[in-house]
Motif scaffolding. Structure first.
Motif, PDB file in Angstrom:
ATOM      1  N   GLN A  18     -49.735  44.023 -35.635  1.00  0.00           N
ATOM      2  CA  GLN A  18     -49.232  44.028 -36.995  1.00  0.00           C
ATOM      3  C   GLN A  18     -49.859  42.890 -37.770  1.00  0.00           C
ATOM      4  OE1 GLN A  18     -45.005  43.743 -36.669  1.00  0.00           O
ATOM      5  NE2 GLN A  18     -44.751  45.890 -36.185  1.00  0.00           N
ATOM      6  N   LYS A  19     -49.916  43.051 -39.081  1.00  0.00           N
ATOM      7  CA  LYS A  19     -50.443  41.997 -39.951  1.00  0.00           C
ATOM      8  C   LYS A  19     -49.476  40.819 -39.949  1.00  0.00           C
ATOM      9  CE  LYS A  19     -51.588  41.157 -44.767  1.00  0.00           C
ATOM     10  NZ  LYS A  19     -52.860  40.622 -44.938  1.00  0.00           N
ATOM     11  N   SER A  20     -50.030  39.631 -39.918  1.00  0.00           N
ATOM     12  CA  SER A  20     -49.216  38.417 -39.966  1.00  0.00           C
ATOM     13  C   SER A  20     -48.751  38.177 -41.397  1.00  0.00           C
ATOM     14  CB  SER A  20     -50.043  37.226 -39.490  1.00  0.00           C
ATOM     15  OG  SER A  20     -49.365  36.026 -39.793  1.00  0.00           O
ATOM     16  N   TYR A  21     -47.499  37.792 -41.566  1.00  0.00           N
ATOM     17  CA  TYR A  21     -46.978  37.439 -42.880  1.00  0.00           C
ATOM     18  C   TYR A  21     -46.738  35.941 -42.978  1.00  0.00           C
ATOM     19  CZ  TYR A  21     -46.530  42.386 -43.753  1.00  0.00           C
ATOM     20  OH  TYR A  21     -46.805  43.716 -43.930  1.00  0.00           O
ATOM     21  N   THR A  22     -47.600  35.164 -42.362  1.00  0.00           N
ATOM     22  CA  THR A  22     -47.582  33.717 -42.492  1.00  0.00           C
ATOM     23  C   THR A  22     -48.833  33.307 -43.262  1.00  0.00           C
ATOM     24  OG1 THR A  22     -46.382  33.466 -40.409  1.00  0.00           O
ATOM     25  CG2 THR A  22     -47.534  31.524 -41.248  1.00  0.00           C
ATOM     26  N   TYR A  23     -48.618  32.590 -44.351  1.00  0.00           N
ATOM     27  CA  TYR A  23     -49.709  32.201 -45.239  1.00  0.00           C
ATOM     28  C   TYR A  23     -49.672  30.700 -45.451  1.00  0.00           C
ATOM     29  CZ  TYR A  23     -49.771  37.153 -46.277  1.00  0.00           C
ATOM     30  OH  TYR A  23     -49.832  38.520 -46.164  1.00  0.00           O
ATOM     31  N   GLU A  24     -50.836  30.054 -45.344  1.00  0.00           N
ATOM     32  CA  GLU A  24     -50.957  28.638 -45.666  1.00  0.00           C
ATOM     33  C   GLU A  24     -51.220  28.510 -47.155  1.00  0.00           C
ATOM     34  OE1 GLU A  24     -52.783  26.105 -42.083  1.00  0.00           O
ATOM     35  OE2 GLU A  24     -54.187  27.502 -43.017  1.00  0.00           O
ATOM     36  N   THR A  79     -51.157  18.488 -64.476  1.00  0.00           N
ATOM     37  CA  THR A  79     -51.799  19.749 -64.114  1.00  0.00           C
ATOM     38  C   THR A  79     -51.391  20.090 -62.689  1.00  0.00           C
ATOM     39  OG1 THR A  79     -53.703  19.327 -65.538  1.00  0.00           O
ATOM     40  CG2 THR A  79     -54.004  20.945 -63.784  1.00  0.00           C
ATOM     41  N   CYS A  80     -50.852  21.299 -62.495  1.00  0.00           N
ATOM     42  CA  CYS A  80     -50.557  21.751 -61.137  1.00  0.00           C
ATOM     43  C   CYS A  80     -51.654  22.724 -60.710  1.00  0.00           C
ATOM     44  CB  CYS A  80     -49.175  22.394 -61.026  1.00  0.00           C
ATOM     45  SG  CYS A  80     -48.943  23.926 -61.936  1.00  0.00           S
ATOM     46  N   LYS A  81     -51.991  22.662 -59.429  1.00  0.00           N
ATOM     47  CA  LYS A  81     -52.976  23.571 -58.846  1.00  0.00           C
ATOM     48  C   LYS A  81     -52.393  24.115 -57.555  1.00  0.00           C
ATOM     49  CE  LYS A  81     -56.973  21.141 -60.703  1.00  0.00           C
ATOM     50  NZ  LYS A  81     -58.216  20.435 -60.383  1.00  0.00           N
ATOM     51  N   LEU A  82     -52.471  25.428 -57.381  1.00  0.00           N
ATOM     52  CA  LEU A  82     -51.902  26.103 -56.221  1.00  0.00           C
ATOM     53  C   LEU A  82     -52.963  26.984 -55.590  1.00  0.00           C
ATOM     54  CD1 LEU A  82     -49.366  26.896 -54.543  1.00  0.00           C
ATOM     55  CD2 LEU A  82     -48.860  28.585 -56.314  1.00  0.00           C
ATOM     56  N   ARG A  83     -53.144  26.824 -54.262  1.00  0.00           N
ATOM     57  CA  ARG A  83     -54.122  27.619 -53.513  1.00  0.00           C
ATOM     58  C   ARG A  83     -53.407  28.303 -52.349  1.00  0.00           C
ATOM     59  NH1 ARG A  83     -55.476  22.765 -54.375  1.00  0.00           N
ATOM     60  NH2 ARG A  83     -55.315  21.993 -52.246  1.00  0.00           N
ATOM     61  N   VAL A  84     -53.631  29.606 -52.201  1.00  0.00           N
ATOM     62  CA  VAL A  84     -53.043  30.382 -51.111  1.00  0.00           C
ATOM     63  C   VAL A  84     -54.175  30.994 -50.299  1.00  0.00           C
ATOM     64  CG1 VAL A  84     -51.552  32.310 -50.470  1.00  0.00           C
ATOM     65  CG2 VAL A  84     -50.985  30.889 -52.456  1.00  0.00           C
ATOM     66  N   GLU A  85     -54.299  30.532 -49.050  1.00  0.00           N
ATOM     67  CA  GLU A  85     -55.327  31.045 -48.134  1.00  0.00           C
ATOM     68  C   GLU A  85     -56.694  31.101 -48.815  1.00  0.00           C
ATOM     69  OE1 GLU A  85     -55.092  31.800 -44.825  1.00  0.00           O
ATOM     70  OE2 GLU A  85     -52.954  31.519 -44.600  1.00  0.00           O
ATOM     71  N   LYS A  86     -57.321  32.276 -48.831  1.00  0.00           N
ATOM     72  CA  LYS A  86     -58.675  32.439 -49.359  1.00  0.00           C
ATOM     73  C   LYS A  86     -58.678  32.948 -50.801  1.00  0.00           C
ATOM     74  CE  LYS A  86     -59.855  33.717 -44.698  1.00  0.00           C
ATOM     75  NZ  LYS A  86     -60.061  34.829 -43.808  1.00  0.00           N
ATOM     76  N   GLU A  87     -57.517  32.948 -51.438  1.00  0.00           N
ATOM     77  CA  GLU A  87     -57.385  33.501 -52.787  1.00  0.00           C
ATOM     78  C   GLU A  87     -57.795  32.480 -53.846  1.00  0.00           C
ATOM     79  OE1 GLU A  87     -56.527  36.754 -53.189  1.00  0.00           O
ATOM     80  OE2 GLU A  87     -56.403  36.903 -51.018  1.00  0.00           O
TER      81      GLU A  87
END
Length: 109
Positions: A18-24, A79-87
């Motif tokens: 199954q696909k993992s639903y854990t994201y850094e 300024t806020c910056k948000l990064r999710v995995e490879k997005e």
């Protein structure tokens, strides 16, 4: 022999997993002085804290699909910056600013 043939599709499906639903995810807050931040992460509890700026490369784990929300309030421009995995990085500026990212089935982890 029939039992072996029936078992092959089951083994093939089990191997797919199954696909993992854990994201850094990581965030930065640029600016000076102090700021109050509120962070909501899917699969985790919301948290609020007052921080000294700047904040660099703070990590978190999202354990479910849903929206990551980082709200920042300050007397100064931030300024806020948000990064999710490879997005793609999400960025926003202001005295009261919010960075959000929606984790979906299509989010690459």
């Amino acid at each position: 022999m029939k039992k072996l043939l029936l078992l092959i599709p089951v083994l093939a499906l089990a191997a797919c997993g199954q696909k993992s639903y854990t994201y850094e995810a990581f965030y930065d807050i640029e600016g000076s002085g102090k700021a109050e931040l509120t962070l909501a992460v899917p699969g985790g509890a919301s948290q609020s804290e007052t921080v000294d700026l700047p904040v660099k490369n703070r990590a978190m784990l999202a354990n479910a699909l849903g929206r990551i929300t980082l709200k920042v309030k300050s007397d100064n421009q931030v300024t806020c910056k948000l990064r999710v995995e490879k997005e793609k990085e999400i960025s926003n500026s202001g005295k009261d600013t919010t960075c959000e990212y929606e984790i979906t089935e299509d989010t690459d982890n």
